[in-house]
Design an enzyme around this catalytic site. Structure first.
Site, PDB file in Angstrom:
ATOM      1  N   LYS A   1       0.869  -1.180   0.000  1.00 13.01           N
ATOM      2  CA  LYS A   1       0.000   0.000   0.000  1.00 13.01           C
ATOM      3  C   LYS A   1       0.911   1.237   0.000  1.00 13.01           C
ATOM      4  CE  LYS A   1      -1.555   2.855   2.929  1.00 13.01           C
ATOM      5  NZ  LYS A   1      -1.612   4.114   2.107  1.00 13.01           N
TER       6      LYS A   1
ATOM      7  N   CYS B   1      13.287  11.809   7.482  1.00 19.47           N
ATOM      8  CA  CYS B   1      13.184  11.391   8.878  1.00 19.47           C
ATOM      9  C   CYS B   1      14.522  11.461   9.599  1.00 19.47           C
ATOM     10  CB  CYS B   1      12.603   9.986   8.966  1.00 19.47           C
ATOM     11  SG  CYS B   1      13.495   8.771   7.971  1.00 19.47           S
TER      12      CYS B   1
ATOM     13  N   GLU C   1       8.774  16.289  15.621  1.00 21.09           N
ATOM     14  CA  GLU C   1       9.314  16.223  14.268  1.00 21.09           C
ATOM     15  C   GLU C   1       8.623  17.261  13.390  1.00 21.09           C
ATOM     16  OE1 GLU C   1      10.726  12.600  11.380  1.00 21.09           O
ATOM     17  OE2 GLU C   1       8.811  12.374  12.416  1.00 21.09           O
TER      18      GLU C   1
END
Length: 474
Positions: free
Chosen positions: A170, A279, A379
């Site tokens: 996905k 990230c 973040e």
């Protein structure tokens, strides 16, 4: 506008059962650039059944045949590089030059590095009266994000195929087209029907159905820690393996006395490239109090020199962030830092001058940031750096480790001294005078940054079961 109203299941395009059309938005124009079908739980059932059927034969293929398959995939991937770069640029905002130079090659690199590991891999190791076998785990469900779409898809697909597994992917609904092109690449390379399947859709429907499916043996997820917790909870009911690369809040510990002009810019680049949507971006600069002024001036110059522009155009600029929700989150975090007492040095809230349309963010630097501020802990996922002062190395290490995450970190300074400090940082990846690890090395984190590793031999074995056979004759 690309119309891609199909899933890829059992080696063929299928319209599925969901039927809801989702428009993919170009973040530079805020206009639709593609449309896909959002899948349903029934579509997941069909894809998992196809993968389960294919696993029976694919899991028994020889190492040589899987090596040959990876070789053909690499060849076909190279043929589609331009198409992959275009859809990546249009869907998540990477400048086309950057998409060609980085986004597409990094995906290819995972197949190349996995192929190198597989050529030297031994599926069975013999001991004194026993053997240890490495075997495919089964059907692997994969849920991947939008920020480096090919990197995160290929980091999972390459080792999963190399191990003899079958796959249901996905991809992110924000940047789905590269996953569909990859299905065409694998088909052209001769992957048997059902070995690789793609079901588009949302995490709440397709992601959840994959995570809890009783015939999925492993779920590999890259995304936020919040979503990763939901995936793990759903997967727990069937006790499947959960493999995750989650959030990060990487520090950049700048050692006292460092030659800043020489060593600092390569790490700060990691905050800027890809519009900060990485990230492992080392956004938390920890600088000795004697060098804060110099570091602030240097990074301010880098932020102000960063051009922001149309991703369809060639040039050394960054593009927009992926969508309105991400844009608004970044704006809120910048404003929260200002409200909490940080000093705005460069950039700030609002779009850059000349960009009234598109989710463009001003490259931003905030100084006087303290550990209690939201921006120190959350973040950002945008081109935003912060500077926090420290007084001695023990305090610096405490600040570096003062996070619920542990994906990556950077140590900036004289390399031998930096290597010693790197051992004290609680993170899965520590780079010295840079921000990105070499491809093919283990990628993954400590603490709430996930479980498991991608890349190299560690990444291959994470997609395998380990079997001990006792009583083996000498």
């Amino acid at each position: 506008m690309r119309s891609q109203l199909w899933h890829y299941i059992g080696g063929a395009r299928t319209p599925g059962t969901g039927g809801q059309v989702h428009q993919v938005i170009n973040p530079a124009t805020e206009a639709p650039v593609a449309e896909i079908l959002l899948g349903s739980a029934a579509d997941v059932d069909q894809a998992v059944a196809a993968a389960r059927t294919a696993f029976t034969s694919f899991s028994t293929t020889s190492l040589a045949s899987r090596i040959a398959l990876l070789e053909r995939i690499i060849e076909e991937y190279q043929k589609r590089a331009d198409a992959l770069a275009l859809v990546t640029s249009e869907e998540m905002g990477a400048p086309i030059g950057f998409a060609r130079a980085a986004q597409v090659p990094i995906g290819l690199g995972h197949f190349i590095s996995t192929l190198a590991v597989l050529r030297d891999f031994r599926e069975e190791e013999k001991g004194d009266g026993y053997s240890i076998r490495y075997e495919p785990i089964g059907v692997v469900g994969m849920i991947t994000p939008w920020n480096w779409p090919l990197n995160q898809i290929c980091a999972k697909v390459a080792p999963a195929l190399a191990a003899g597994n079958t796959i249901v992917l996905k991809p992110s609904e924000e940047a789905p087209s590269s996953g569909l092109i990859l299905a065409e690449i694998l088909e052209a390379a001769g992957a048997p029907p059902g070995v690789f399947n793609v079901v588009n859709g949302t995490g709440a429907v397709v992601g959840a159905a994959l995570s809890e499916h009783p015939d999925v043996d492993m779920i590999s997820f890259t995304g936020s820690t919040r979503a990763g917790i939901a995936v793990a909870q759903a997967a727990a009911r069937t006790v499947k393996r959960v493999h995750q690369e989650l959030g990060g809040k990487a520090p950049n510990l700048v050692l006292e006395g460092t030659d800043l002009a020489t060593f600092l810019p390569p790490a700060v680049e990691g905050v800027i490239v890809n519009s900060g949507q990485s990230c492992i971006a080392p956004t938390r600069l920890l600088v000795h109090e004697s060098q804060v002024e110099e570091a602030t001036s240097l990074v301010k110059g880098m932020m102000e020199a960063t051009a922001v522009g149309d991703p369809a155009e060639m040039g050394m600029h960054i593009g927009p962030v992926v969508n309105l929700a991400q844009f608004e989150k970044i704006q809120a975090l910048i404003q929260s830092a200002i409200d909490e007492g940080a000093t705005l040095v460069a950039g700030g809230t609002g779009r850059p001058e000349g960009h009234d349309t598109g989710y463009y963010v001003r490259p931003t630097l905030l100084a006087d940031v303290t550990p209690g501020m939201r921006i120190f802990r959350e973040e950002v996922f945008g081109p935003v750096a912060t500077i926090t002062a420290y007084s001695d190395i023990d305090e610096a290490i405490r600040l570096a480790n003062d996070t619920e995450y542990g994906l990556s970190a950077t140590v900036t300074g004289e390399p031998a001294a930096a290597a010693g400090i790197a051992r004290r940082i609680r993170a899965g990846i520590v780079t010295i005078n840079g921000w990105a690890p070499p491809q093919g090395t283990p990628f993954g984190g400590y603490k709430q940054s996930g479980n498991g590793r991608e890349g190299g031999r560690h990444g291959l074995i994470d997609f395998m079961e380990v079997k001990t056979i006792a009583g083996v004759p000498a």
